[in-house]
Scaffold this motif. Sequence first.
Motif, mmCIF file in Angstrom:
data_model
loop_
_atom_site.group_PDB
_atom_site.id
_atom_site.type_symbol
_atom_site.label_atom_id
_atom_site.label_comp_id
_atom_site.label_asym_id
_atom_site.label_seq_id
_atom_site.Cartn_x
_atom_site.Cartn_y
_atom_site.Cartn_z
ATOM 1 N N ALA A 72 42.852 -29.145 -4.428
ATOM 2 C CA ALA A 72 42.235 -27.988 -5.084
ATOM 3 C C ALA A 72 40.841 -28.340 -5.601
ATOM 4 O O ALA A 72 39.915 -27.516 -5.526
ATOM 5 N N VAL A 73 40.674 -29.568 -6.111
ATOM 6 C CA VAL A 73 39.350 -30.005 -6.575
ATOM 7 C C VAL A 73 38.396 -30.104 -5.390
ATOM 8 O O VAL A 73 37.244 -29.656 -5.464
ATOM 9 N N PHE A 74 38.868 -30.667 -4.285
ATOM 10 C CA PHE A 74 38.032 -30.772 -3.092
ATOM 11 C C PHE A 74 37.579 -29.382 -2.618
ATOM 12 O O PHE A 74 36.414 -29.184 -2.262
ATOM 13 N N LYS A 75 38.508 -28.439 -2.626
ATOM 14 C CA LYS A 75 38.182 -27.084 -2.172
ATOM 15 C C LYS A 75 37.209 -26.400 -3.128
ATOM 16 O O LYS A 75 36.238 -25.761 -2.699
ATOM 17 N N GLU A 76 37.459 -26.537 -4.427
ATOM 18 C CA GLU A 76 36.601 -25.877 -5.428
ATOM 19 C C GLU A 76 35.155 -26.334 -5.309
ATOM 20 O O GLU A 76 34.216 -25.533 -5.434
ATOM 21 N N HIS A 77 34.962 -27.618 -5.049
ATOM 22 C CA HIS A 77 33.613 -28.186 -4.988
ATOM 23 C C HIS A 77 33.083 -28.290 -3.560
ATOM 24 O O HIS A 77 32.001 -28.850 -3.343
ATOM 25 N N VAL A 115 27.717 -33.874 -6.747
ATOM 26 C CA VAL A 115 28.690 -34.952 -6.905
ATOM 27 C C VAL A 115 29.714 -34.569 -7.967
ATOM 28 O O VAL A 115 29.355 -34.067 -9.037
ATOM 29 N N VAL A 116 30.990 -34.813 -7.668
ATOM 30 C CA VAL A 116 32.053 -34.654 -8.648
ATOM 31 C C VAL A 116 32.802 -35.980 -8.730
ATOM 32 O O VAL A 116 33.026 -36.647 -7.722
ATOM 33 N N LEU A 117 33.149 -36.380 -9.961
ATOM 34 C CA LEU A 117 33.869 -37.623 -10.187
ATOM 35 C C LEU A 117 35.304 -37.301 -10.585
ATOM 36 O O LEU A 117 35.536 -36.582 -11.560
ATOM 37 N N LEU A 118 36.253 -37.827 -9.820
ATOM 38 C CA LEU A 118 37.666 -37.618 -10.121
ATOM 39 C C LEU A 118 38.213 -38.862 -10.818
ATOM 40 O O LEU A 118 38.065 -39.983 -10.316
ATOM 41 N N SER A 119 38.845 -38.651 -11.986
ATOM 42 C CA SER A 119 39.461 -39.762 -12.700
ATOM 43 C C SER A 119 40.845 -39.361 -13.179
ATOM 44 O O SER A 119 41.161 -38.178 -13.288
ATOM 45 N N ARG A 120 41.663 -40.346 -13.459
ATOM 46 C CA ARG A 120 43.033 -40.080 -13.899
ATOM 47 C C ARG A 120 43.062 -39.521 -15.304
ATOM 48 O O ARG A 120 42.239 -39.919 -16.151
ATOM 49 N N PRO A 121 44.006 -38.614 -15.617
ATOM 50 C CA PRO A 121 44.175 -38.128 -16.992
ATOM 51 C C PRO A 121 44.468 -39.305 -17.926
ATOM 52 O O PRO A 121 45.247 -40.205 -17.592
ATOM 53 N N GLY A 122 43.793 -39.322 -19.053
ATOM 54 C CA GLY A 122 44.019 -40.395 -20.009
ATOM 55 C C GLY A 122 43.148 -41.614 -19.798
ATOM 56 O O GLY A 122 43.159 -42.539 -20.619
ATOM 57 N N VAL A 137 26.681 -34.023 -12.914
ATOM 58 C CA VAL A 137 27.906 -34.547 -12.292
ATOM 59 C C VAL A 137 29.097 -34.131 -13.149
ATOM 60 O O VAL A 137 29.181 -34.486 -14.330
ATOM 61 N N GLN A 138 30.001 -33.380 -12.554
ATOM 62 C CA GLN A 138 31.184 -32.951 -13.282
ATOM 63 C C GLN A 138 32.276 -34.007 -13.162
ATOM 64 O O GLN A 138 32.544 -34.521 -12.077
ATOM 65 N N VAL A 139 32.878 -34.338 -14.297
ATOM 66 C CA VAL A 139 33.988 -35.279 -14.311
ATOM 67 C C VAL A 139 35.280 -34.478 -14.422
ATOM 68 O O VAL A 139 35.466 -33.711 -15.367
ATOM 69 N N VAL A 140 36.164 -34.637 -13.448
ATOM 70 C CA VAL A 140 37.421 -33.892 -13.424
ATOM 71 C C VAL A 140 38.578 -34.873 -13.565
ATOM 72 O O VAL A 140 38.737 -35.785 -12.745
ATOM 73 N N GLN A 141 39.348 -34.710 -14.611
ATOM 74 C CA GLN A 141 40.546 -35.528 -14.767
ATOM 75 C C GLN A 141 41.691 -34.846 -14.030
ATOM 76 O O GLN A 141 42.020 -33.696 -14.307
ATOM 77 N N VAL A 142 42.273 -35.558 -13.076
ATOM 78 C CA VAL A 142 43.315 -34.982 -12.244
ATOM 79 C C VAL A 142 44.311 -36.082 -11.878
ATOM 80 O O VAL A 142 43.923 -37.247 -11.708
ATOM 81 N N SER A 159 28.022 -32.223 -0.267
ATOM 82 C CA SER A 159 28.817 -32.327 -1.485
ATOM 83 C C SER A 159 29.735 -33.538 -1.398
ATOM 84 O O SER A 159 30.386 -33.763 -0.375
ATOM 85 N N PHE A 160 29.811 -34.300 -2.510
ATOM 86 C CA PHE A 160 30.512 -35.576 -2.500
ATOM 87 C C PHE A 160 31.488 -35.667 -3.669
ATOM 88 O O PHE A 160 31.186 -35.210 -4.774
ATOM 89 N N ALA A 161 32.633 -36.290 -3.400
ATOM 90 C CA ALA A 161 33.602 -36.571 -4.450
ATOM 91 C C ALA A 161 33.831 -38.071 -4.493
ATOM 92 O O ALA A 161 34.118 -38.696 -3.463
ATOM 93 N N VAL A 162 33.684 -38.656 -5.680
ATOM 94 C CA VAL A 162 33.969 -40.076 -5.875
ATOM 95 C C VAL A 162 35.262 -40.169 -6.667
ATOM 96 O O VAL A 162 35.383 -39.564 -7.745
#
Length: 284
Positions: free
Chosen positions: A62-67, A30-37, A47-52, A6-9
Amino acid sequence: MSVYKSFAVIGGGTVGLPVVNALAAKNVAVVLLSRPGSSTKTAPPGVQVVQVDLTDTAAVAAVFKEHKVDVALSTVGRGGVVAQKLLVDAAKLGAVKLFFPSEYGMPTDIVGASTEGPLAAKNHIAAYLKSVNIPSTRVFTGPFIEFIPWLVDYSDGGKFKVVGQGEVQISFTSITDIAGFLAYILTSLPPSELENRVLRLEGERTSLKDLAAQFKTSVERVDSFPGEGGQIKTALHNVIEAGAGSTGWDWAKNAEGTGSNAAGSANALWPGHQWKSIKEVHNL
C-alpha cells in the motif's frame, strides 16, 4: 537518462539513511520505510518517513502504491535478510519496477543452493526475485571502509586481529561512496543498464596485513573472535581468507572474475568520481 521518478528505501540504518540523503540531494521523490517502534529517523526535507510493519506484505504494498514507487531499495540488516521475501511480494503487488535487495557486502552469487548462512540467504532472495519476474540489481561492495576497526577488533595502539594469514586481497568501499553511487546510477542510467545486473564496486583493494601497516600496527593471528559479534567476525574472516572478500570473486571457479565480473568493474558507471581511500576515511 533514467526513467525512474520515485524511490522507496527500506530501513534507515547504516546504509539506508545515507542512501536516502544521496537520493534526496538529486531532488527526486523518496520515501523511507522503517519498522514501528524503531528510532526516529532524521530525514531530509521532503522525504516522508513511514513506519510500517515490514512483515505485512499488504501494508508495505500500500505504501509503494501510494507513493507510486518505481524503485525499492532494501537496506535491512543481517537479521532481516530472509524476511525480504515478504518485501519482494509487496513490490510485486505494488508494481515496483526495480528492486535492490540488501547486499552491500561480499559476493553472494553462485552460492550453492544447499549452502546455508547469510551469503546463501542473500542468494536465495535474488533467485526469488527472478522467479516472480521483478527486475533486480545486486550491488557487491566488500567490507565497509568505516567498519575496518570493528572487523579486526582494532583500537588505537592495538593490533589487527586476523583469522588466517591476512594476505588475501579484499575490496573495501566507503558507505558514502556506496550511497552516492546508487543515487547517481538511479538518476542517470537507463533501465537496460540496471535491470538484472550484478554491480561490483571497489573503493580500495588491499590485504588485512597491508592494511595494518596503514594503521601503523601489526597483525595478531587468532583462531576466532570471542564475545558479542565474534561469530559473525570469525565467519567474515574465513570468507575473506577463502578469497571472497574481493567483489570480483567467482564462487563457481574459485577464482577472480574478469571483465564485467571483475572487482570494481561497476566503478566505471560513475565516471569521473574519485573513490574514497582508507587513509582518507580514517584520517591516517
